[in-house]
Design an enzyme around this catalytic site. Sequence first.
Site, PDB file in Angstrom:
ATOM      1  N   VAL A 215       7.647   1.349  -8.708  1.00  0.00           N
ATOM      2  CA  VAL A 215       9.020   1.044  -8.339  1.00  0.00           C
ATOM      3  C   VAL A 215       9.975   1.848  -9.217  1.00  0.00           C
ATOM      4  O   VAL A 215       9.684   2.135 -10.378  1.00  0.00           O
ATOM      5  CB  VAL A 215       9.306  -0.465  -8.477  1.00  0.00           C
ATOM      6  CG1 VAL A 215       8.650  -1.242  -7.366  1.00  0.00           C
ATOM      7  CG2 VAL A 215       8.844  -0.990  -9.812  1.00  0.00           C
TER       8      VAL A 215
ATOM      9  N   ASP B 249       4.321 -18.510  -0.959  1.00  0.00           N
ATOM     10  CA  ASP B 249       3.965 -18.296  -2.368  1.00  0.00           C
ATOM     11  C   ASP B 249       5.173 -18.520  -3.262  1.00  0.00           C
ATOM     12  O   ASP B 249       5.503 -17.692  -4.111  1.00  0.00           O
ATOM     13  CB  ASP B 249       3.405 -16.888  -2.559  1.00  0.00           C
ATOM     14  CG  ASP B 249       2.672 -16.743  -3.903  1.00  0.00           C
ATOM     15  OD1 ASP B 249       2.186 -17.760  -4.421  1.00  0.00           O
ATOM     16  OD2 ASP B 249       2.608 -15.619  -4.423  1.00  0.00           O
TER      17      ASP B 249
END
Length: 843
Positions: free
Chosen positions: A39, A147
Amino acid sequence: MENTEPTTPFQAPSLEELAPLFPAYDIEAFIAQGGMGAVYQAKQISLDRAVAIKILPREFGADPEFRESFEAEAKAMARLNHPNLIGIYDFGDIDGMLFLIMELVHGKSLYHSCYGKAIDPVQASEIIIAVCEGIDHAHDADILHRDIKPANILLSMDATPKIGDFGLAAPMNAAANPEDVIYGTPGYTAPEVIARQPVDRRADIFSIGVMLHEMLTGQMPDEHRTRPSSISGCPMGYDTIVARSTHPDPNQRYNTAAELAEALKKVSSQPASVLNVPAAPVRSAVTMAAPQKKSPALALTLIALVAIAGIAVLANRKDKDPAPATTDIDKPATPVLPSTPTPGSDTSEPVEATSTVNTAPTPSKKTLPPIKQLALLKARLASGARDQFPDTTVERNGSHFLLLKTNFTRPNAEKLAEEHGAHLAILADTDDRKWLMQQFSITRPTWIGAGLAANDSWQWTDSSPWNSADTPGQATVGEGFLALNSHGELIPQPESGRRPIILQWRNDGSNPCTMEEQLKRTTASIEENGLQEARYPVGTRTLGESHFLRINQKVSWDSARELTTKYKGHLPVPSSPEENQWLAKTFASESKTHRFWLGGFLLTPTSPWQWITQEAWHSTGWASGQPSDDSAKNRMIMTLRPGGSAEAWSSSDGKSGEANCLMIEWSEPKKAATAKIGDFDLDQWLASVNSKIQKRVKPDVEEYQQERGQIINGYIRAMKRAARRVEVPGGRRGGRGNDRLTEMVENSMEEVEESGELLTTLPRLAPDSFQEIQTESTAELKKLDDIYQAKLKAHLDFYTKGLLGKATSLTEEGFTQQARELQEKVAAIGEDTSLMLKALDLD
């Protein structure tokens, strides 16, 4: 799904490598790297907006199932617009790597801020209420998170919660597969998930309830579901909310996240006396253990995207120093990349990260390189406006030219040019070439608008006349495009080569070099001159009298067929094994997997595979295990991986998510099918064959049964005679003792006659005469059985070889389903002659 796990560690691209791939962005900093991606922090130039760019390894882009899931989830998440959800701006494929452009959150994760702490109940309520509102928005769009946990909640600089990492997101009420790996994080996962039952929004509510308990107490709920107030001294009003939201039975929980949020608003707004606050003061909870890491066996999407986000978060906290207990959340101060959704894309070619018209103040051109200036002018240039160009652009004879020194592969160069209303420079005139060499400092081969076309002829992409003096030397395999070198010469280069480019804009706004314009000229040329005299686009390859062109366009099988017909061609038909091998060798890339539709289809489950041109069928291109026995997969696709294999056909349902390019073939059918194509009745054929084989086998069966019966009958008679001759001690022959023995033997022989089998054993004290008869008859029967089995084995070999031969023939004719059924019948019989007799109704 194919195994997309990299065989070598993922190497994050450098900032310098990424910069030319994202001309609309300034890549400012590397944030984090995991084994499955990286990233970066960047700025979108046109909007002066900070963003995060996530890059996945090429292995993921090569997996069609992953790409399809990636695109579907990205589109779903991009439709969400809520202040408590991390925004998705763009996604796609760049140089074979899937990418995601998303909101950059400056802050810390909730896990970092609340690790091992019991925080103020009102502040905990505010955070959970915001989380509920964001999740409720996702639920309304039919998306489950699956999640939810503190590590996936980012707190912005003003402590606004933002939910990220929808890597496990799924449609509401998704059916559970007993073989699937259980998703989620231990402790936060609802019981129905662990039990592999269908889940709905209440599974997310369970996770939110666990998170609320953890924030109120600093601890995860225990197996006794101990009330939060008895652990941390928080108001007792929260006990009911936690108990209901974390109830093991989903029917006992809140129905929606909005209901949970409303309950929290009421409790947190009431005075302490109403809440029945215990006398014990609020205390800091003991430091809890960090949530367990996900199992390596979890879904690949989870590994790929969550791992990176986790690194990004952890990189901004000191793991070895537990956060001090406090009743207030630390105000975030450090920019952190959020965990983000698991979106995806099927696009096979790099796309410009954004085409948004610049609404923010335009930076001074003097501070930007040409490629960045170009990004700011993209919308205007694409619309045909010709009043503004990057600073280093030069003009000549009604066109503007620009040299970009950034390296591009040939497909990427053409794509960038077309997206900005330009084309690669046409330099058919030597004077133009000399002039351009004077204007630009060309130090290495640079892409221009020329390459090989049909019949291995060099051609300009705008169809300008070719000067034979410009013809380069012999090009090696794969060197099908031209570049201009530092001496002004045209030299062949492979499309995978990374080269600078020269762009050309025509002042009248036209662009005759786009693939669409080239195909229009081809269509007109075919109508005027016929297939063999027509002029085809640059990139076309010829085998005999067949011409093939690969286009970087993703379409469904039906749309591909319509497009190829529109341009007077058809989907490719590798009508011979040799042509199939040539196709694989010619269009295989050095580094990229290409998937394109073939002109093969299955009309009905019982009809044969056939070509759209009605040419004779052959089946030498099917990959192992193909075609599928799923009748819905009735279209053909060819997959060419680096190094290319001719056995690359597979069946498909024909949807657009699978093929990443389009192939057109222009040719006349080479050989018409010799027989009328229709259904093949396997049952009828098999009944006919079985009848013929039955006539061959039946005489041997009848002869065996007759001879066997004779042996059994002889055995019975011999045993009875022997019984009458036996002298019983103390008696006389034919006396009462002998009568009893004779009766016993006759009873035994009745059983033999009924069963058709010899006695398996005789009494231990049976006279020798009985033993001799038993031994002799057993030997006779074994000899007969051996001879009979040898005959049956010969019949079995003849029968199964005939079936397998027919299966091979059916496969070659395209009847793959019937061929597979025959092969399965042969496998079921194996070497067992009794199963053959059963199949022939002779058992």
